[in-house]
Structures are given as structure tokens and as C-alpha cells.
Scaffold this active site. Structure first.
Site, PDB file in Angstrom:
ATOM      1  N   TRP A 238      61.737  78.792  76.437  1.00 39.65           N
ATOM      2  CA  TRP A 238      62.268  79.601  77.699  1.00 39.65           C
ATOM      3  C   TRP A 238      61.884  80.917  77.636  1.00 39.65           C
ATOM      4  O   TRP A 238      62.702  81.568  77.093  1.00 39.65           O
ATOM      5  CB  TRP A 238      63.638  79.050  77.857  1.00 39.65           C
ATOM      6  CG  TRP A 238      64.247  79.327  79.142  1.00 39.65           C
ATOM      7  CD1 TRP A 238      64.374  80.651  79.731  1.00 39.65           C
ATOM      8  CD2 TRP A 238      64.513  78.490  80.427  1.00 39.65           C
ATOM      9  NE1 TRP A 238      64.727  80.636  81.063  1.00 39.65           N
ATOM     10  CE2 TRP A 238      64.709  79.397  81.572  1.00 39.65           C
ATOM     11  CE3 TRP A 238      64.479  77.220  80.320  1.00 39.65           C
ATOM     12  CZ2 TRP A 238      65.198  78.787  82.821  1.00 39.65           C
ATOM     13  CZ3 TRP A 238      64.914  76.589  81.632  1.00 39.65           C
ATOM     14  CH2 TRP A 238      65.074  77.353  82.837  1.00 39.65           C
TER      15      TRP A 238
ATOM     16  N   LEU B 101      50.607  83.452  74.459  1.00 36.48           N
ATOM     17  CA  LEU B 101      50.092  83.573  73.133  1.00 36.48           C
ATOM     18  C   LEU B 101      49.354  82.318  72.689  1.00 36.48           C
ATOM     19  O   LEU B 101      48.365  82.463  71.970  1.00 36.48           O
ATOM     20  CB  LEU B 101      51.349  83.787  72.259  1.00 36.48           C
ATOM     21  CG  LEU B 101      50.960  83.881  70.663  1.00 36.48           C
ATOM     22  CD1 LEU B 101      50.031  84.795  70.393  1.00 36.48           C
ATOM     23  CD2 LEU B 101      52.467  84.163  69.952  1.00 36.48           C
TER      24      LEU B 101
ATOM     25  N   ASP C 280      62.125  90.481  70.094  1.00 34.35           N
ATOM     26  CA  ASP C 280      62.756  91.593  69.795  1.00 34.35           C
ATOM     27  C   ASP C 280      63.999  91.627  70.507  1.00 34.35           C
ATOM     28  O   ASP C 280      65.126  92.510  70.057  1.00 34.35           O
ATOM     29  CB  ASP C 280      61.699  92.797  70.319  1.00 34.35           C
ATOM     30  CG  ASP C 280      61.383  92.794  71.508  1.00 34.35           C
ATOM     31  OD1 ASP C 280      61.337  91.625  72.075  1.00 34.35           O
ATOM     32  OD2 ASP C 280      61.226  93.749  72.384  1.00 34.35           O
TER      33      ASP C 280
ATOM     34  N   TYR D 214      68.711  84.696  76.769  1.00 34.36           N
ATOM     35  CA  TYR D 214      67.421  84.406  76.277  1.00 34.36           C
ATOM     36  C   TYR D 214      67.505  84.813  74.703  1.00 34.36           C
ATOM     37  O   TYR D 214      67.049  84.236  73.677  1.00 34.36           O
ATOM     38  CB  TYR D 214      66.568  85.266  76.787  1.00 34.36           C
ATOM     39  CG  TYR D 214      64.913  85.471  76.242  1.00 34.36           C
ATOM     40  CD1 TYR D 214      64.194  84.236  76.081  1.00 34.36           C
ATOM     41  CD2 TYR D 214      64.621  86.627  75.751  1.00 34.36           C
ATOM     42  CE1 TYR D 214      62.994  84.430  75.539  1.00 34.36           C
ATOM     43  CE2 TYR D 214      63.618  86.789  75.131  1.00 34.36           C
ATOM     44  CZ  TYR D 214      62.591  85.543  74.988  1.00 34.36           C
ATOM     45  OH  TYR D 214      61.571  85.760  74.526  1.00 34.36           O
TER      46      TYR D 214
ATOM     47  N   TRP E 146      56.652  92.361  73.919  1.00 36.67           N
ATOM     48  CA  TRP E 146      56.133  93.093  75.105  1.00 36.67           C
ATOM     49  C   TRP E 146      54.539  92.747  75.209  1.00 36.67           C
ATOM     50  O   TRP E 146      53.579  93.373  75.064  1.00 36.67           O
ATOM     51  CB  TRP E 146      55.940  94.560  74.912  1.00 36.67           C
ATOM     52  CG  TRP E 146      57.390  95.197  75.047  1.00 36.67           C
ATOM     53  CD1 TRP E 146      58.620  94.563  74.896  1.00 36.67           C
ATOM     54  CD2 TRP E 146      57.592  96.416  75.720  1.00 36.67           C
ATOM     55  NE1 TRP E 146      59.673  95.490  74.971  1.00 36.67           N
ATOM     56  CE2 TRP E 146      59.212  96.550  75.607  1.00 36.67           C
ATOM     57  CE3 TRP E 146      57.057  97.597  76.014  1.00 36.67           C
ATOM     58  CZ2 TRP E 146      59.874  97.550  76.114  1.00 36.67           C
ATOM     59  CZ3 TRP E 146      57.693  98.660  76.745  1.00 36.67           C
ATOM     60  CH2 TRP E 146      58.943  98.908  76.629  1.00 36.67           C
TER      61      TRP E 146
HETATM   62  N1  LIG Z   1      55.549  87.382  76.362  1.00 33.01           N
HETATM   63  C1  LIG Z   1      56.332  88.301  75.590  1.00 33.01           C
HETATM   64  O1  LIG Z   1      56.431  89.352  75.937  1.00 33.01           O
HETATM   65  C2  LIG Z   1      57.342  87.867  74.519  1.00 33.01           C
HETATM   66  C3  LIG Z   1      57.766  89.032  74.054  1.00 33.01           C
HETATM   67  C4  LIG Z   1      58.629  88.812  72.888  1.00 33.01           C
HETATM   68  C5  LIG Z   1      58.655  87.275  72.208  1.00 33.01           C
HETATM   69  N2  LIG Z   1      57.861  86.490  72.913  1.00 33.01           N
HETATM   70  C6  LIG Z   1      57.653  84.911  72.277  1.00 33.01           C
HETATM   71  O2  LIG Z   1      56.507  84.523  71.866  1.00 33.01           O
HETATM   72  C7  LIG Z   1      56.406  83.180  72.273  1.00 33.01           C
HETATM   73  C8  LIG Z   1      55.224  82.896  73.222  1.00 33.01           C
HETATM   74  O3  LIG Z   1      55.507  83.750  74.301  1.00 33.01           O
HETATM   75  P1  LIG Z   1      54.441  83.530  75.525  1.00 33.01           P
HETATM   76  O4  LIG Z   1      54.777  84.817  76.277  1.00 33.01           O
HETATM   77  O5  LIG Z   1      53.163  83.029  74.992  1.00 33.01           O
HETATM   78  O6  LIG Z   1      54.959  82.472  76.530  1.00 33.01           O
HETATM   79  P2  LIG Z   1      54.471  81.756  77.828  1.00 33.01           P
HETATM   80  O7  LIG Z   1      53.248  82.502  78.140  1.00 33.01           O
HETATM   81  O8  LIG Z   1      55.571  81.735  78.617  1.00 33.01           O
HETATM   82  O9  LIG Z   1      54.446  80.185  77.232  1.00 33.01           O
HETATM   83  C9  LIG Z   1      55.189  79.578  77.033  1.00 33.01           C
HETATM   84  C10 LIG Z   1      54.698  77.850  76.753  1.00 33.01           C
HETATM   85  O10 LIG Z   1      55.735  77.231  76.754  1.00 33.01           O
HETATM   86  C11 LIG Z   1      55.525  75.842  77.467  1.00 33.01           C
HETATM   87  N3  LIG Z   1      56.818  75.520  77.918  1.00 33.01           N
HETATM   88  C12 LIG Z   1      57.628  76.091  78.750  1.00 33.01           C
HETATM   89  N4  LIG Z   1      58.659  74.989  78.975  1.00 33.01           N
HETATM   90  C13 LIG Z   1      58.071  73.960  78.358  1.00 33.01           C
HETATM   91  C14 LIG Z   1      58.736  72.453  78.363  1.00 33.01           C
HETATM   92  N5  LIG Z   1      59.819  72.333  79.004  1.00 33.01           N
HETATM   93  N6  LIG Z   1      58.061  71.556  77.862  1.00 33.01           N
HETATM   94  C15 LIG Z   1      56.701  71.975  77.305  1.00 33.01           C
HETATM   95  N7  LIG Z   1      56.191  73.200  77.136  1.00 33.01           N
HETATM   96  C16 LIG Z   1      56.931  73.961  78.021  1.00 33.01           C
HETATM   97  C17 LIG Z   1      54.486  76.660  78.627  1.00 33.01           C
HETATM   98  O11 LIG Z   1      53.947  75.683  79.238  1.00 33.01           O
HETATM   99  P3  LIG Z   1      53.581  75.759  81.147  1.00 33.01           P
HETATM  100  O12 LIG Z   1      52.721  76.636  80.925  1.00 33.01           O
HETATM  101  O13 LIG Z   1      53.210  74.505  81.336  1.00 33.01           O
HETATM  102  O14 LIG Z   1      54.903  76.074  81.669  1.00 33.01           O
HETATM  103  C18 LIG Z   1      53.713  77.603  78.087  1.00 33.01           C
HETATM  104  O15 LIG Z   1      52.696  76.772  77.357  1.00 33.01           O
HETATM  105  C19 LIG Z   1      57.822  82.803  72.484  1.00 33.01           C
HETATM  106  O16 LIG Z   1      58.435  82.071  71.663  1.00 33.01           O
HETATM  107  C20 LIG Z   1      58.585  83.835  73.187  1.00 33.01           C
HETATM  108  O17 LIG Z   1      59.743  83.874  73.238  1.00 33.01           O
HETATM  109  C21 LIG Z   1      56.965  86.767  73.997  1.00 33.01           C
END
Ligand SMILES: NC(=O)c1ccc[n+]([C@@H]2O[C@H](COP(=O)([O-])OP(=O)(O)OC[C@H]3O[C@@H](n4cnc5c(N)ncnc54)[C@H](OP(=O)(O)O)[C@@H]3O)[C@@H](O)[C@H]2O)c1
Length: 291
Positions: free
Chosen positions: A66, A17, A107, A130, A156
């Protein structure tokens, strides 16, 4: 000439995102500052405050989390640091300032026992570490800085820039004649490009409180996979299986469709149906993952 508003995007260098947010902000006339691990240690509250202070943004977006749902079951402390302590720190940083924070949640705060879409008034009851740590982060943030933040629950995600479910499915289907995908979990597939635009709008309005932002409609993982395979023109049979046939460490909600009516009331944006968004992704942005 008036200066462009500035936004700091935590997770903006590598996150699924985060990268879409940086693009949406820049397209919308913002000066976006993407932040990755090498820029600042987000778990060092003082350094993070200093970093944000130096950037002097009008808005901060937090996509760092996370996000490894199964691994969180065995790493509760580390998951809680990112999912609860980080948003709490951000709340203390923006509270009482001119800054507005948009924080992302999930969600998975719901137990999935409903059969109609979850509204922002529904009571959360997470079934996984989580989900519990994400809920703790929302609660902490909304109590620390209620006037300077909003929490956006989404679900998702698919989109450009990082491996995601749709990309993985297309990679598998390019190499195999058939695959098996779970058909007894139903949710709200969501395009990061649409979600990012919604988050930017919420920041522009300095909206406060809780929002659900997803594409319209609902699907099972199997339905999402089938639609993606069809749109990509691949000849691979997608077989429906149950969660029992695909055991995972963390429990997932059987149903977690989100009701976006508060988001529409506040922004005027009506999210488009997920199949339409998926077409945009597959025709324009998706590079199937080979692994
Ligand atoms: N993906 C989904 O389907 C989904 C669904 C519901 C809600 N969400 C929420 O939406 C948000 C964005 O999700 P996303 O899928 O875009 O997440 P993502 O692709 O996993 O990205 C997470 C980001 O956090 C960084 N990160 C993780 N651990 C870190 C640390 N210790 N220090 C600094 N940076 C760190 C990662 O950096 P690195 O690349 O260096 O690891 C990455 O830039 C989150 O809050 C997630 O809970 C996501």
C-alpha cells in the site's frame, strides 16, 4: 545446458520498481515471472503459496505494498493487510525452503529527527500509518524467516514504467511557467534501475537481514525537481516552499537520507550519485506525464 534461475516478482507487471526488477533479472540471465493482480490474489495466503510453489523459483521479490502514504491514514486495515500481513505470509512460504525472498521497505520507518544518514542500526520510529505498517511488515518477516530473506529499505523512487515524482514535475513544467515544491524535506532520490540491480545482487548472494539501498547524495524535493527541470531543458521556475505551505494528511520525515554502507560491504556495489542516475532516466527513459 544449465537451467536459468527463476524469480517471481510480485508487482512485476505494473509496479514502478517491479517493472525495473523484471528487466534487471532478465538482463542478468534470470527467468523472471512478473505477477499482477490478475495472476493471483496476494492476500489469499494459500493461493499465493500454491502459485509460488508451482513457479518453483529460487528467488521471490515483493514490491507489492500500500504505497499511497496519505490515503493510508484513513485505511489502516487495508494498508496493514498489504504492508504487514503479506510479508508475514511470504515469510511463512519461504521459511525452511531453498527460496530466498527480497522484500522492499521504506525510509518512512524513521521519524526524521536525525541530521546525518540513517544506518540499518538506527531505531525506527515511524510518523505515519504507512511507515508503521511497513515497519510491522519488516519486523514480522525478519522474525519468521531470518535465514531466507532480506529487507531492502529504499526511498524517493523515480524510473520508467509508472508515474513518479520526476515525471509529474516535468509534466507540470511543460505546461506552466512556475511551480512550487517543498524544500524542507531531505531524502535520498533513487533510480529504480539502480535499485533493481542492487536487489538482484542481494538475491544472488542470498543476503539476509536489513539493507538500505538508495543512490548516493541527498536532496530536497525542490532540489530534485530543479535538477530534473534543468536536465530536461525546460524553462520553468521552481519556487521553494515549506511543508506548512503544502499540507499533507500523513507526516513525512524532515530528513530520511539512508546510509548504504552495509549494502556496499556485502555486495561490493557503491551506489552512484543521484544526479548521475537522474541524467540516465531523463535522457533515456522519461516520458513527461501530462496530468
Ligand atoms: N515509490 C517510492 O518512492 C518508494 C519509496 C520508499 C519505499 N518504497 C517501497 O518500494 C516498494 C515498491 O514501490 P513502488 O513505488 O514500485 O510501488 P507501486 O509502483 O505503487 O507498485 C505497487 C505494486 O503493488 C501492486 N498492488 C497494490 N495493491 C495490490 C493488491 N491489493 N493486490 C495486488 N497487487 C497490488 C500494484 O498493482 P496495481 O498497479 O495493479 O495497483 C503495483 O504493481 C514498496 O514496498 C514501497 O513501499 C517505494
Amino acid at each position: 545446458m544449465t537451467a536459468r534461475p527463476r524469480a517471481v516478482v510480485l508487482g512485476g507487471r505494473t509496479g514502478l520498481l517491479g517493472q525495473s526488477l523484471v528487466l534487471a533479472l532478465r538482463n542478468g540471465g534470470w527467468d523472471a515471472v512478473p505477477v499482477g493482480r490478475d495472476d493471483v490474489d496476494v492476500l489469499d495466503a494459500e493461493r499465493l503459496a500454491d502459485f509460488i510453489d508451482k513457479a518453483s523459483p529460487q528467488a521471490v521479490f515483493n514490491t507489492v505494498a500500500w504505497t499511497q502514504v496519505d490515503l493510508a491514514e484513513e485505511h489502516e486495515q487495508e494498508a496493514a493487510q498489504l504492508n504487514r500481513a503479506l510479508p508475514a505470509s511470504l515469510g511463512r512460504i519461504v521459511r525452511g525452503t531453498g527460496m530466498h525472498l527480497v522484500h522492499l521497505s521504506t525510509d518512512f520507518v524513521f521519524n526524521g529527527r536525525k541530521t546525518t544518514p540513517y544506518s540499518t542500526d538506527d531505531t525506527p520510529d515511524p510518523a505515519s500509518v504507512y511507515g508503521a505498517t511497513k515497519l510491522a511488515g519488516e519486523t514480522a518477516l525478519l522474525s519468521i524467516a531470518p535465514d531466507n530473506c532480506c529487507v531492502v529499505r529504499t526511498a524517493w523512487l523515480f524510473g520508467p514504467g509508472r508515474r513518479n515524482f520526476v515525471q509529474t514535475i516535468l509534466g507540470l513544467c511543460a505546461a506552466k511557467d512556475d511551480i512550487q515544491v517543498v524544500h524542507d524535506q531531505t531524502g535520498s532520490p533513487t533510480y529504480t534501475v539502480d535499485l533493481a540491480a542492487g536487489c538482484v545482487r542481494l538475491a544472488e548472494l542470498r543476503a539476509t537481514g536489513l539493507f538500505h539501498v538508495v543512490n548516493a547524495g541527498q536532496a530536497s524535493w525542490c532540489e530534485l525537481a530543479s535538477e530534473a527541470v534543468h536536465l530536461a531543458g525546460l524553462h520553468c521556475k521552481v519556487h521553494a516552499i515549506t511543508s506548512k505551505d503544502w499540507p499533507q494528511k500523513a507526516a513525512r520525515p524532515a530528513y530520511s537520507v539512508l546510509d548504504t554502507s552495509r549494502f556496499t560491504e556485502v555486495t561490493g556495489i557503491v551506489p552512484r550519485p543521484w544526479p548521475q542516475a537522474l541524467r540516465d532516466y531523463i535522457y533515456k527513459d522519461c516520458i513527461p506525464s501530462g496530468n
